[in-house]
Write a protein that holds these residues in place. Sequence first.
Motif, PDB file in Angstrom:
ATOM      1  N   ILE A 242      12.178 -41.183 -59.369  1.00 61.14           N
ATOM      2  CA  ILE A 242      10.922 -40.931 -58.653  1.00 61.14           C
ATOM      3  C   ILE A 242      10.191 -39.760 -59.310  1.00 61.14           C
ATOM      4  CG2 ILE A 242       9.916 -40.258 -56.446  1.00 61.14           C
ATOM      5  CD1 ILE A 242      12.303 -41.554 -55.089  1.00 61.14           C
ATOM      6  N   LYS A 243       8.949 -39.991 -59.638  1.00 61.82           N
ATOM      7  CA  LYS A 243       8.149 -38.941 -60.276  1.00 61.82           C
ATOM      8  C   LYS A 243       7.461 -38.104 -59.201  1.00 61.82           C
ATOM      9  CE  LYS A 243       7.132 -41.494 -64.515  1.00 61.82           C
ATOM     10  NZ  LYS A 243       6.060 -42.053 -65.383  1.00 61.82           N
ATOM     11  N   LEU A 244       7.478 -36.791 -59.424  1.00 58.71           N
ATOM     12  CA  LEU A 244       6.766 -35.907 -58.514  1.00 58.71           C
ATOM     13  C   LEU A 244       5.268 -36.027 -58.759  1.00 58.71           C
ATOM     14  CD1 LEU A 244       9.017 -32.723 -58.762  1.00 58.71           C
ATOM     15  CD2 LEU A 244       8.998 -34.457 -56.957  1.00 58.71           C
ATOM     16  N   THR A 245       4.521 -36.122 -57.700  1.00 60.74           N
ATOM     17  CA  THR A 245       3.064 -36.247 -57.822  1.00 60.74           C
ATOM     18  C   THR A 245       2.383 -35.078 -57.136  1.00 60.74           C
ATOM     19  OG1 THR A 245       2.960 -37.601 -55.829  1.00 60.74           O
ATOM     20  CG2 THR A 245       3.128 -38.752 -57.938  1.00 60.74           C
ATOM     21  N   ASP A 246       1.247 -34.691 -57.686  1.00 57.38           N
ATOM     22  CA  ASP A 246       0.452 -33.609 -57.100  1.00 57.38           C
ATOM     23  C   ASP A 246      -0.536 -34.235 -56.119  1.00 57.38           C
ATOM     24  OD1 ASP A 246      -1.098 -31.464 -56.452  1.00 57.38           O
ATOM     25  OD2 ASP A 246      -1.414 -30.786 -58.510  1.00 57.38           O
ATOM     26  N   ASN A 247      -0.304 -34.062 -54.838  1.00 55.73           N
ATOM     27  CA  ASN A 247      -1.137 -34.683 -53.805  1.00 55.73           C
ATOM     28  C   ASN A 247      -2.282 -33.789 -53.334  1.00 55.73           C
ATOM     29  OD1 ASN A 247       0.401 -37.094 -53.654  1.00 55.73           O
ATOM     30  ND2 ASN A 247       1.950 -36.026 -52.429  1.00 55.73           N
ATOM     31  N   ARG A 248      -2.447 -32.662 -54.002  1.00 52.89           N
ATOM     32  CA  ARG A 248      -3.556 -31.790 -53.613  1.00 52.89           C
ATOM     33  C   ARG A 248      -4.887 -32.436 -53.987  1.00 52.89           C
ATOM     34  NH1 ARG A 248      -1.732 -26.386 -56.562  1.00 52.89           N
ATOM     35  NH2 ARG A 248      -1.263 -27.972 -58.137  1.00 52.89           N
ATOM     36  N   PRO A 249      -5.949 -32.146 -53.241  1.00 47.11           N
ATOM     37  CA  PRO A 249      -7.254 -32.771 -53.539  1.00 47.11           C
ATOM     38  C   PRO A 249      -7.815 -32.290 -54.873  1.00 47.11           C
ATOM     39  CG  PRO A 249      -7.503 -31.068 -51.869  1.00 47.11           C
ATOM     40  CD  PRO A 249      -6.025 -31.253 -52.071  1.00 47.11           C
ATOM     41  N   TYR A 250      -8.694 -33.101 -55.438  1.00 47.44           N
ATOM     42  CA  TYR A 250      -9.329 -32.787 -56.724  1.00 47.44           C
ATOM     43  C   TYR A 250     -10.518 -31.857 -56.488  1.00 47.44           C
ATOM     44  CZ  TYR A 250     -11.819 -33.507 -61.122  1.00 47.44           C
ATOM     45  OH  TYR A 250     -12.462 -33.327 -62.308  1.00 47.44           O
ATOM     46  N   LEU A 251     -10.651 -30.842 -57.330  1.00 50.82           N
ATOM     47  CA  LEU A 251     -11.761 -29.904 -57.240  1.00 50.82           C
ATOM     48  C   LEU A 251     -12.757 -30.205 -58.356  1.00 50.82           C
ATOM     49  CD1 LEU A 251     -13.106 -27.378 -55.999  1.00 50.82           C
ATOM     50  CD2 LEU A 251     -11.771 -26.009 -57.625  1.00 50.82           C
ATOM     51  N   SER A 252     -13.967 -30.565 -57.970  1.00 49.42           N
ATOM     52  CA  SER A 252     -15.008 -30.837 -58.956  1.00 49.42           C
ATOM     53  C   SER A 252     -15.412 -29.549 -59.658  1.00 49.42           C
ATOM     54  CB  SER A 252     -16.234 -31.459 -58.270  1.00 49.42           C
ATOM     55  OG  SER A 252     -17.334 -31.506 -59.165  1.00 49.42           O
ATOM     56  N   ALA A 253     -15.716 -29.659 -60.948  1.00 46.42           N
ATOM     57  CA  ALA A 253     -16.113 -28.479 -61.726  1.00 46.42           C
ATOM     58  C   ALA A 253     -17.383 -27.844 -61.180  1.00 46.42           C
ATOM     59  CB  ALA A 253     -16.300 -28.864 -63.193  1.00 46.42           C
TER      60      ALA A 253
END
Length: 363
Positions: A242-253
């Motif tokens: 199982i791969k760890l995934t980053d579930n934090r939201p994406y921040l637009s530049a």
Amino acid sequence: MDEESKEYQLDQYTQNKLAEEKRLIEEEKELKIKWRQEIEQNKEIQAHLDKYKKISVEAFITHYVNHKYQVYRYGDMYIKLAEDERTKWIDLAHEQLKCIQQKQLFDLQCQWRAEQIKLNGVEKCIDFKKWEDEVLNCPFLKPISESDIELYQEFLSETGLNFANEFWDREWQDYDEIKGGYDEDDEESTIPEWYQFHYNHTGTASLLSLPDIRGEKEEFYRGIWFDNQRKEIEERQKDQPIKLTDNRPYLSASDRAMMSFLFSNFEDQLTQKRDQYYRMAIEDYNDTSSYEDMFRELAEANEDVPIEGHFDIKEAVEMAYNSYYAKKTAEHLPLAYEQYLLTRKMGFVIKGERDYFGDLDDI
């Protein structure tokens, strides 16, 4: 150090610019001397000028020669600008020919999806998107007729189109979007203005009521394909770690909320003030720049452009701009139509600009 040696201490760009300026001055001198001599030696011209006081004639000849040089120097440029202006309207009118054909293609799409007709070159719904980009070369469309041109000219004169935002730059064969706008019957209709105008004048709006039999079939088989794909992926991943995934939201530049938060909480008051006035200036510019462009184009038109009274000057300018564009486009539509007929007669192919769907057959 003499002047010539000083010049060669300059960079090459400045040397070339200086040499060109010297050449132009020398050419201007020679031409003006030549033209003045031609006037003085032309007996017919002198006979006309002898009717006036000599001192005024001298001033007139000087002005005439200076004007002639300006004509010589810049006349070809203005001829090209005038030709480009005429070409602009024909090119714009040519785009409207595509709109005429898009409506015919969409009507056929409605009938094809209802399985009322078959079309050579159409095997699946997405094929209509292909022909959208090649609509003037579409083999199963009827050629544009004079009555089509007349109806479209009427459409241009009666409909307040938004030329500033290029109303025709849209997805003409987006069946789901257009059909959805018809079914929902809301104020913000997604039916293109030209389609609605054509329906009203031809009484063919019933085509939008036809069932989407083919679309529903494709959706059914697509669902089976996606289910199989999902199952295959799940099978392959069973024995994999199982791969760890980053579930934090994406921040637009360019996230404005975060930008404002950081400026408000981590910058000094002077920087915050600079930021405030900088943003205000940018917003004001973005709000008015398009209207300035429209007004400049109207002011430079080689004809009078009427503008109606309005409580908002920006609205008045935009209305005048759209009305002017509709008028000029309608005037040049017959010329674009002549070119269209000649192109068809000669067998030329007008290539589209996009090819988004080249790999769909493999899929």
